[in-house]
Design a protein around this motif. Structure first.
Motif, PDB file in Angstrom:
ATOM      1  N   GLY A  82       0.810  -1.212   0.000  1.00  0.00           N
ATOM      2  CA  GLY A  82       0.000   0.000   0.000  1.00  0.00           C
ATOM      3  C   GLY A  82       0.842   1.260   0.000  1.00  0.00           C
ATOM      4  N   LEU A  83       1.943   1.247   0.754  1.00  0.00           N
ATOM      5  CA  LEU A  83       2.847   2.394   0.772  1.00  0.00           C
ATOM      6  C   LEU A  83       3.464   2.624  -0.611  1.00  0.00           C
ATOM      7  CD1 LEU A  83       4.787   2.277   4.168  1.00  0.00           C
ATOM      8  CD2 LEU A  83       3.612   4.251   3.191  1.00  0.00           C
ATOM      9  N   ARG A  84       3.857   1.540  -1.280  1.00  0.00           N
ATOM     10  CA  ARG A  84       4.414   1.661  -2.620  1.00  0.00           C
ATOM     11  C   ARG A  84       3.400   2.258  -3.582  1.00  0.00           C
ATOM     12  NH1 ARG A  84       5.787  -4.163  -4.044  1.00  0.00           N
ATOM     13  NH2 ARG A  84       5.651  -3.240  -6.138  1.00  0.00           N
ATOM     14  N   ARG A  85       2.170   1.718  -3.539  1.00  0.00           N
ATOM     15  CA  ARG A  85       1.130   2.221  -4.446  1.00  0.00           C
ATOM     16  C   ARG A  85       0.826   3.688  -4.162  1.00  0.00           C
ATOM     17  NH1 ARG A  85       2.283  -2.407  -6.907  1.00  0.00           N
ATOM     18  NH2 ARG A  85       0.810  -4.129  -6.599  1.00  0.00           N
ATOM     19  N   SER A  86       0.740   4.047  -2.873  1.00  0.00           N
ATOM     20  CA  SER A  86       0.454   5.432  -2.508  1.00  0.00           C
ATOM     21  C   SER A  86       1.606   6.343  -2.903  1.00  0.00           C
ATOM     22  CB  SER A  86       0.190   5.535  -1.000  1.00  0.00           C
ATOM     23  OG  SER A  86      -0.932   4.764  -0.628  1.00  0.00           O
ATOM     24  N   GLY A  87       2.839   5.835  -2.775  1.00  0.00           N
ATOM     25  CA  GLY A  87       3.992   6.615  -3.177  1.00  0.00           C
ATOM     26  C   GLY A  87       3.968   6.948  -4.656  1.00  0.00           C
ATOM     27  N   PHE A  88       3.493   6.012  -5.452  1.00  0.00           N
ATOM     28  CA  PHE A  88       3.373   6.272  -6.890  1.00  0.00           C
ATOM     29  C   PHE A  88       2.346   7.361  -7.164  1.00  0.00           C
ATOM     30  CE2 PHE A  88       1.518   5.090 -11.104  1.00  0.00           C
ATOM     31  CZ  PHE A  88       2.629   5.419 -11.863  1.00  0.00           C
ATOM     32  N   ALA A  89       1.215   7.300  -6.448  1.00  0.00           N
ATOM     33  CA  ALA A  89       0.188   8.331  -6.617  1.00  0.00           C
ATOM     34  C   ALA A  89       0.729   9.697  -6.218  1.00  0.00           C
ATOM     35  CB  ALA A  89      -1.045   7.979  -5.783  1.00  0.00           C
ATOM     36  N   VAL A  90       1.479   9.754  -5.127  1.00  0.00           N
ATOM     37  CA  VAL A  90       2.071  11.018  -4.673  1.00  0.00           C
ATOM     38  C   VAL A  90       3.036  11.564  -5.720  1.00  0.00           C
ATOM     39  CG1 VAL A  90       3.644  12.021  -2.969  1.00  0.00           C
ATOM     40  CG2 VAL A  90       1.757  10.571  -2.224  1.00  0.00           C
ATOM     41  N   PHE A  91       3.812  10.690  -6.338  1.00  0.00           N
ATOM     42  CA  PHE A  91       4.748  11.123  -7.381  1.00  0.00           C
ATOM     43  C   PHE A  91       4.003  11.815  -8.522  1.00  0.00           C
ATOM     44  CE2 PHE A  91       6.884  10.408 -11.437  1.00  0.00           C
ATOM     45  CZ  PHE A  91       8.145  10.919 -11.182  1.00  0.00           C
ATOM     46  N   LEU A  92       2.823  11.317  -8.857  1.00  0.00           N
ATOM     47  CA  LEU A  92       2.037  11.893  -9.948  1.00  0.00           C
ATOM     48  C   LEU A  92       1.244  13.123  -9.515  1.00  0.00           C
ATOM     49  CD1 LEU A  92       0.659   8.634 -11.625  1.00  0.00           C
ATOM     50  CD2 LEU A  92       2.589  10.033 -12.365  1.00  0.00           C
ATOM     51  N   GLY A  93       1.411  13.520  -8.247  1.00  0.00           N
ATOM     52  CA  GLY A  93       0.696  14.685  -7.755  1.00  0.00           C
ATOM     53  C   GLY A  93      -0.725  14.398  -7.338  1.00  0.00           C
ATOM     54  N   LEU A  94      -1.040  13.129  -7.088  1.00  0.00           N
ATOM     55  CA  LEU A  94      -2.385  12.725  -6.684  1.00  0.00           C
ATOM     56  C   LEU A  94      -2.414  12.407  -5.195  1.00  0.00           C
ATOM     57  CD1 LEU A  94      -3.058  10.265  -9.653  1.00  0.00           C
ATOM     58  CD2 LEU A  94      -3.705  12.678  -9.519  1.00  0.00           C
ATOM     59  N   ARG A  95      -3.580  12.225  -4.678  1.00  0.00           N
ATOM     60  CA  ARG A  95      -3.716  11.827  -3.274  1.00  0.00           C
ATOM     61  C   ARG A  95      -3.359  10.347  -3.147  1.00  0.00           C
ATOM     62  NH1 ARG A  95      -9.328  13.761  -0.801  1.00  0.00           N
ATOM     63  NH2 ARG A  95      -8.273  12.898   1.032  1.00  0.00           N
ATOM     64  N   GLY A  96      -2.562  10.033  -2.114  1.00  0.00           N
ATOM     65  CA  GLY A  96      -2.082   8.664  -1.938  1.00  0.00           C
ATOM     66  C   GLY A  96      -3.127   7.688  -1.443  1.00  0.00           C
ATOM     67  N   HIS A  97      -4.103   8.178  -0.691  1.00  0.00           N
ATOM     68  CA  HIS A  97      -5.153   7.321  -0.121  1.00  0.00           C
ATOM     69  C   HIS A  97      -4.561   6.131   0.651  1.00  0.00           C
ATOM     70  CE1 HIS A  97      -8.326   9.506  -2.152  1.00  0.00           C
ATOM     71  NE2 HIS A  97      -7.726   9.344  -3.318  1.00  0.00           N
ATOM     72  N   PHE A  98      -3.489   6.385   1.387  1.00  0.00           N
ATOM     73  CA  PHE A  98      -2.876   5.292   2.140  1.00  0.00           C
ATOM     74  C   PHE A  98      -3.818   4.756   3.211  1.00  0.00           C
ATOM     75  CE2 PHE A  98      -0.257   3.864   5.776  1.00  0.00           C
ATOM     76  CZ  PHE A  98       0.276   2.733   5.173  1.00  0.00           C
ATOM     77  N   TRP A  99      -4.737   5.585   3.658  1.00  0.00           N
ATOM     78  CA  TRP A  99      -5.670   5.145   4.694  1.00  0.00           C
ATOM     79  C   TRP A  99      -6.492   3.939   4.217  1.00  0.00           C
ATOM     80  CZ3 TRP A  99     -10.877   5.030   3.660  1.00  0.00           C
ATOM     81  CH2 TRP A  99     -11.311   5.758   2.547  1.00  0.00           C
ATOM     82  N   ILE A 100      -6.724   3.847   2.921  1.00  0.00           N
ATOM     83  CA  ILE A 100      -7.476   2.694   2.395  1.00  0.00           C
ATOM     84  C   ILE A 100      -6.693   1.412   2.629  1.00  0.00           C
ATOM     85  CG2 ILE A 100      -8.398   1.620   0.304  1.00  0.00           C
ATOM     86  CD1 ILE A 100      -8.967   4.373  -0.783  1.00  0.00           C
ATOM     87  N   PHE A 101      -5.384   1.445   2.349  1.00  0.00           N
ATOM     88  CA  PHE A 101      -4.554   0.262   2.540  1.00  0.00           C
ATOM     89  C   PHE A 101      -4.396  -0.065   4.018  1.00  0.00           C
ATOM     90  CE2 PHE A 101      -3.325   2.093  -1.529  1.00  0.00           C
ATOM     91  CZ  PHE A 101      -3.417   0.991  -2.351  1.00  0.00           C
ATOM     92  N   ALA A 102      -4.303   0.988   4.847  1.00  0.00           N
ATOM     93  CA  ALA A 102      -4.235   0.754   6.293  1.00  0.00           C
ATOM     94  C   ALA A 102      -5.525   0.097   6.779  1.00  0.00           C
ATOM     95  CB  ALA A 102      -3.989   2.067   7.032  1.00  0.00           C
TER      96      ALA A 102
END
Length: 411
Positions: A82-102
């Protein structure tokens, strides 16, 4: 080295830990000024470390309690992925939504409290693999739909993640068909080897691609900065000429005409001496903003040095080029008048050249310089137009005032 599941599993663990360390070092020492890139690297590094710890616990299944080798292991894998996926979203300037994976990882802990779920390898597999498949497809979607900078490394990551999803789907389908009672019983099977090879390849690419994305973005920003004028935000002389030449090369066979407008502010030195250099910079920025707001998207404009601005108008004849020059001059004069409450009067002289598309840009630019020089000699706020024949010779010229009736109609 024998290509068996224990060997592949060991390689996968080593790759995850190595990737975490490499990305962390890259985070520490790469001089990136982009906050999203730095956050992304940190999240990728931490995510790979957590997933690697989970993989180690899975490797110890049968020798340590299931609370660690099953519950804690998959919790760390879900959280790390989830951290990896959220990190990719952050790189693209999007919201990471890490709370979903948590939330999903916490849901895993809650589900493991139920004996029916905990005792079913099939249910556990579908929960974990299903989450990884859905999150992977989310990454694939972002890579191809949210890649605003059109980075090749981002597209490659999307393809790599798609391959990773295929591995998860492959393992899940085989488990649902063959119904192995435990991970240890499925571990030596051939489909597990295919699964691990896919994951290992994806993991190696995952080590390389986040760093590649940051490097590619930095190079893109460097190229953009190198082609832009810092003061006005317009293309500099080299970038302007390159863009105009590119258009000419693509439309060389066209029989239409193009026009080049060369602007220069009158008595700009006196303005600097009377009102300060800062005021002069404001005037340059004002005219640059007028160019951006007034010209069509097809127009190519640039700050070509000092107080000179150039505008290249594709598929534009002499009359339309003249109207455009007059309109820009009038808007600039009105802008200066409004900004200074009528105290500052600044005019612009213009050289306008119209030629066939096949005419060399260097010749057009040289002729525009001559037209501008002639306009400056005639006084303030003058526009001189020149036509170039197919051979490159000047056909005729005229010198209407920048505030003629024709110009008013254009505005």
């Amino acid at each position: 080295m024998k290509l068996d599941t224990p060997t592949l599993f060991t390689c996968l663990m080593i790759a995850e830990f190595a990737g975490s360390v490499i990305l962390f070092l890259f985070y520490l020492f790469w001089p990136s000024r982009n906050a999203d890139s730095r956050r992304s690297l940190a999240m990728w590094s931490l995510g790979m470390f957590l997933a690697a710890c989970g993989t180690v616990l899975i490797a110890m299944r049968g020798t340590i309690p299931d609370a660690f080798s099953i519950i804690a292991a998959n919790f760390l894998i879900l959280l790390g992925t989830g951290l990896r996926r959220s990190g990719f979203a952050v790189f693209l300037g999007l919201r990471g939504h890490f709370w979903i994976f948590a939330f999903v990882a916490t849901g895993w802990l809650a589900m493991c409290l139920f004996p029916a779920f905990m005792d079913s390898f099939l249910m556990r597999t579908n929960y974990v693999q299903g989450t990884l498949i859905v999150s992977g497809l989310w990454v694939v979607g972002m890579a191809f739909l949210e890649n605003r900078d059109r980075l090749y490394s981002v597209r490659l990551l999307g393809l790599t993640t798609l391959l990773e999803c295929a591995g998860f789907i492959w393992f899940t389908l085989n488990q649902n068909i063959l119904l192995f009672p435990s991970f240890l019983s499925a571990f030596p099977e051939g489909f597990t080897i295919v699964f691990l090879v896919t994951l290992l390849f994806s993991m190696i690419m995952t080590i390389v691609l986040p760093a590649s994305m940051v490097i590619e973005r930095s190079m893109l920003r460097f190229r953009e900065k190198a082609s832009l004028d810092d003061l006005t935000g317009l293309s500099n002389r080299r970038a302007f000429l390159n863009a105009a030449e590119d258009w000419g090369a693509q439309n060389r066979e066209d029989s239409s005409t193009c026009s080049l407008l060369l602007f220069d502010m009158d008595e700009f030195k006196e303005v600097n001496e009377k009102y300060s250099q800062e005021m002069g910079d404001v005037l340059l920025q004002l005219f640059a903003r007028i160019l951006k707001d007034t010209l069509a998207e097809t127009a190519i404009c640039g700050h070509v040095g000092g107080t000179k601005f150039a505008v290249f108008l594709p598929e534009t004849d002499k009359e339309l080029a003249l109207l455009t020059a007059q309109r820009l001059c009038r808007r600039f004069a009105l802008g200066c008048h409004e900004a200074s409450a009528g105290k500052l009067v600044v005019t612009i002289s213009v050289g306008v050249v119209t030629a066939g598309v096949a005419t060399r840009l260097t010749k057009i630019m040289e002729t525009a310089e001559r037209a501008l020089e002639k306009a400056k000699k005639q006084g303030r706020a003058q526009i001189v137009t020149l036509d170039l024949s197919a051979s490159g010779s000047i056909k005729k010229s005229s010198s209407p005032s920048a505030f003629s009736t024709l110009r008013k109609n254009a505005a």
